[in-house]
Motif scaffolding. Structure first.
Motif, PDB file in Angstrom:
ATOM      1  N   LEU A 434       0.803  -1.218   0.000  1.00 17.87           N
ATOM      2  CA  LEU A 434       0.000   0.000   0.000  1.00 17.87           C
ATOM      3  C   LEU A 434       0.842   1.277   0.000  1.00 17.87           C
ATOM      4  N   LEU A 435       2.157   1.143   0.199  1.00 21.75           N
ATOM      5  CA  LEU A 435       2.990   2.344   0.314  1.00 21.75           C
ATOM      6  C   LEU A 435       2.861   3.278  -0.893  1.00 21.75           C
ATOM      7  N   PRO A 436       2.986   2.792  -2.151  1.00 20.56           N
ATOM      8  CA  PRO A 436       2.841   3.725  -3.273  1.00 20.56           C
ATOM      9  C   PRO A 436       1.488   4.433  -3.283  1.00 20.56           C
ATOM     10  N   SER A 437       0.414   3.716  -2.957  1.00 16.92           N
ATOM     11  CA  SER A 437      -0.924   4.331  -2.923  1.00 16.92           C
ATOM     12  C   SER A 437      -1.017   5.382  -1.832  1.00 16.92           C
ATOM     13  N   TYR A 536      -1.607   1.803  -8.659  1.00 11.30           N
ATOM     14  CA  TYR A 536      -0.597   1.594  -7.627  1.00 11.30           C
ATOM     15  C   TYR A 536      -0.829   0.339  -6.781  1.00 11.30           C
ATOM     16  N   ILE A 537      -2.077  -0.012  -6.511  1.00 16.20           N
ATOM     17  CA  ILE A 537      -2.302  -1.242  -5.745  1.00 16.20           C
ATOM     18  C   ILE A 537      -1.865  -2.479  -6.542  1.00 16.20           C
ATOM     19  N   PRO A 538      -2.268  -2.620  -7.810  1.00 14.14           N
ATOM     20  CA  PRO A 538      -1.790  -3.788  -8.574  1.00 14.14           C
ATOM     21  C   PRO A 538      -0.269  -3.868  -8.695  1.00 14.14           C
ATOM     22  N   VAL A 539       0.397  -2.744  -9.007  1.00 12.59           N
ATOM     23  CA  VAL A 539       1.866  -2.820  -9.133  1.00 12.59           C
ATOM     24  C   VAL A 539       2.495  -3.065  -7.766  1.00 12.59           C
ATOM     25  N   GLY A 540       1.836  -2.586  -6.694  1.00 18.83           N
ATOM     26  CA  GLY A 540       2.322  -2.884  -5.353  1.00 18.83           C
ATOM     27  C   GLY A 540       2.240  -4.360  -5.029  1.00 18.83           C
ATOM     28  N   LEU A 541       1.325  -5.067  -5.719  1.00 18.30           N
ATOM     29  CA  LEU A 541       1.183  -6.514  -5.561  1.00 18.30           C
ATOM     30  C   LEU A 541       2.010  -7.278  -6.600  1.00 18.30           C
ATOM     31  N   VAL A 548      -0.723  -3.678 -16.142  1.00 14.31           N
ATOM     32  CA  VAL A 548      -1.552  -2.787 -15.326  1.00 14.31           C
ATOM     33  C   VAL A 548      -2.037  -1.582 -16.114  1.00 14.31           C
ATOM     34  N   LEU A 549      -1.131  -0.921 -16.844  1.00 18.90           N
ATOM     35  CA  LEU A 549      -1.491   0.332 -17.517  1.00 18.90           C
ATOM     36  C   LEU A 549      -2.546   0.138 -18.605  1.00 18.90           C
ATOM     37  N   PRO A 550      -2.372  -0.817 -19.546  1.00 24.18           N
ATOM     38  CA  PRO A 550      -3.426  -1.021 -20.554  1.00 24.18           C
ATOM     39  C   PRO A 550      -4.770  -1.427 -19.939  1.00 24.18           C
ATOM     40  N   VAL A 551      -4.720  -2.266 -18.896  1.00 22.74           N
ATOM     41  CA  VAL A 551      -5.962  -2.685 -18.244  1.00 22.74           C
ATOM     42  C   VAL A 551      -6.650  -1.486 -17.596  1.00 22.74           C
TER      43      VAL A 551
END
Length: 571
Positions: A434-437, A536-541, A548-551
């Motif tokens: 969660l840090l990036p978010s 940010y949550i998906p890339v954090g995972l 992530v970006l296209p989705v």
């Protein structure tokens, strides 16, 4: 007796030494840190008062004034009684306004705003605005194409967010009015292609600050990195910047809107006159009014505006070049000397440029070119041309007042330690994914409350990079957190009513400032939600960014399709 005198002399010396030491110590302590500890959550009162009053009174001047006075009073109350603090707060306010105007950067911004207003008025009276409007109207025959043209022009003026707001708005305003696109929508497109583009561009007036902060923050944790390389790595993770640009394209092509923006667009399509624009420098009728007998020519606009853009680029390079050559960085001096026009040299020159001075220089040069053209074509005499140029500045005095008040409020917020309090409050006990978010949200809150992306980056970057490194030393994870600082700061600045970029976007499009903020904020929050939930949550995972970006863009497109409603067939 002598002993008594010696004792008094010793005591006096001791008091002076202690007093001097205390003074030095106090000078070294940041007043923002002390005030944030003293006031705690009350430090948010000045920006909160300004923002709430802006929506209640719909008068940004009064709102900024009251918010600034409230902050000055709080600062004075630390060392004074209640009644003296009232007088002290007024005197403090006056001094802050004077300091804001005395700052060379701020003075340059106000002067270039006024000068560009003069250029636009000359272009209009020479028939350039009408000619450009008619030429663009042939290509931008529908609201859809006009909005895409505005977006494209905003992307082209990538090098500075102020220049974007002040150039694109006056060019596209007559076209938008003719095709019944609301001023609110125009202001949103301009604002969405200002800071988000300048913050991403690898050659811009922003990159020097961004790269410098990245370098300093990595130095704190003992890492020697290529700061520009880290900046490049953050670009795919700058979700808000990318998604807001995509959002403009999606909503423009679909002609679907929601919230207050849809109401504004429906009103514009029906031809209902919108609220009087507080920052509008010229009415539409005045803009399109040409001196009798003047033959319309697009060159009457292309040459002055082209001069403004080209000379701005040249001024940025020259300003950075002279700063580097006059500095002490031998590596940069050697680079500029050996290959002055290489990509790296240009990038370094832009990074070191004084954008305020460069823009004012280009605005004055464009003004001279416009006056010479008007006289050479016998449209005006020299005196008439100068009068038209000065007349174009008159409506922009209110913009200067608002900017001065916004800068004064920013200085109050800094001295109160508002940002420091918010960082302390919101940065404890952060889960790794969660840090990036959370950094993004923290940056958004600080930037929205203070109205400055630069200041937010300066506060958060030295905290975010060491914090991310302490949680995980993985470079990819640190890059994500770094991008969250840059992106969160831009999101807050984008929708804050006290941000200078927001103010200039309102002015450039001739839109009422509060109406611009009200309509834009829904869209900014919508995109910020996708930035967190699908960014940010998906890339954090640990989901790869190329997935992530296209989705995120795809899901946002689907959401606009179902949440947004058509504008053109609203009847």
């Amino acid at each position: 007796m002598r002993k008594s005198r010696n004792y008094l002399l010793f005591l006096l010396t001791f008091v002076l030494v202690i007093g001097t030491g205390a003074t030095v110590f106090a000078a070294e302590v940041d007043p923002g840190t002390l005030n944030s500890e003293n006031y705690g959550i009350l430090t948010i009162i000045p920006p909160l008062v300004a923002i709430i009053l802006a929506f209640i009174t719909k008068n940004v001047v009064i709102s900024l004034f009251v918010g600034t006075i409230a902050g000055c009073f709080m600062i004075q109350l630390v060392d004074n009684a209640f009644l003296p603090s009232i007088l002290g707060s007024f005197l403090d306010f006056i001094q802050r306004v004077l300091n804001s105007l005395a700052d060379p950067w701020n003075a340059g911004i106000i002067l270039q705003v006024l000068a560009i207003g003069g250029v636009i008025n000359l272009v209009a009276k020479m028939g350039g605005a009408r000619a450009i409007a008619e030429a663009l109207a042939k290509r931008a025959k529908t609201p859809r194409s006009a909005q895409m043209v505005t977006w494209f022009l905003g992307v082209l003026v990538f090098f500075d967010d102020y220049a974007n707001s002040l150039i694109v708005g006056p060019i596209m305003k007559p076209v938008a009015d003719k095709l019944r696109i609301s001023r609110e929508r125009l202001a949103f497109i301009i604002d969405a292609t200002a800071a988000p583009i300048a913050g991403l561009a690898i050659i811009s007036t922003w990159i020097g600050l961004e790269v410098g902060l990245i370098n300093d923050s990595f130095t704190q944790i003992g890492m020697n990195v290529d700061a520009f390389g880290v900046f490049l790595q953050t670009i795919p993770y700058r979700f808000y910047n990318i998604l807001i640009l995509a959002f403009v394209v999606i909503t423009s092509l679909m002609l679907r809107d929601f919230g207050p923006m849809r109401k504004a667009e429906i009103r514009a399509r029906k031809g209902i006159k919108e609220p009087k624009a507080e920052l509008e420098n010229l009415t539409t009728e005045d803009e399109m009014q040409v001196k009798e007998g003047v033959k319309l020519s697009v060159w009457n606009a292309i040459i002055p505006i082209g001069t403004l853009i080209v000379s701005a680029l040249a001024s940025f390079y020259y300003s950075g070049y002279t700063a580097i050559m006059g500095g002490e960085d031998k590596a940069l001096i050697e680079l500029i000397s050996n290959s002055p026009f290489s990509f790296n040299s240009i990038q370094q020159a832009f990074s070191a440029a004084d954008a305020s001075t460069a823009l004012f220089q280009s605005a004055v040069l464009a003004s001279i070119v416009a006056i010479v053209m008007a006289v050479a074509k016998k449209i005006f005499t020299v005196s008439e041309a100068v009068d038209v140029w000065v007349d174009g500045m008159k409506g922009l005095i209110i913009t200067g007042v608002i900017l001065l008040l916004a800068w004064s409020l920013s200085s109050v917020i800094k001295d109160l330690g508002t940002a420091k309090y918010l960082v302390t409050l919101l940065s404890d006990s952060i889960p790794m994914f969660l840090l990036p978010s959370i950094i993004f949200i923290l940056g958004a809150v600080i930037s929205f409350a203070t109205g400055t992306a630069y200041g937010t980056m300066g506060i958060l970057m030295p905290l975010a990079i060491p914090l991310a490194n302490s949680i995980s030393p993985d470079m990819g994870y640190i890059v994500m957190s770094t991008s969250a600082v840059l992106t969160g700061a831009i999101f807050g600045d984008h929708c804050s009513p006290i941000s200078d970029t927001t103010i200039l976007s309102s002015m450039g499009s001739g839109c009422d400032h509060i109406e611009h903020v009200k309509t834009q904020m829904w869209y900014a929050l919508f995109v910020a939600g996708f930035t967190i939930l699908f960014g940010y949550i998906p890339v954090g995972l640990n989901i790869p960014v190329y997935i992530v970006l296209p989705v995120a863009i795809l899901v946002m497109t689907v959401a606009v399709r179902f949440i947004g409603k058509p504008v053109d067939n609203a009847d």
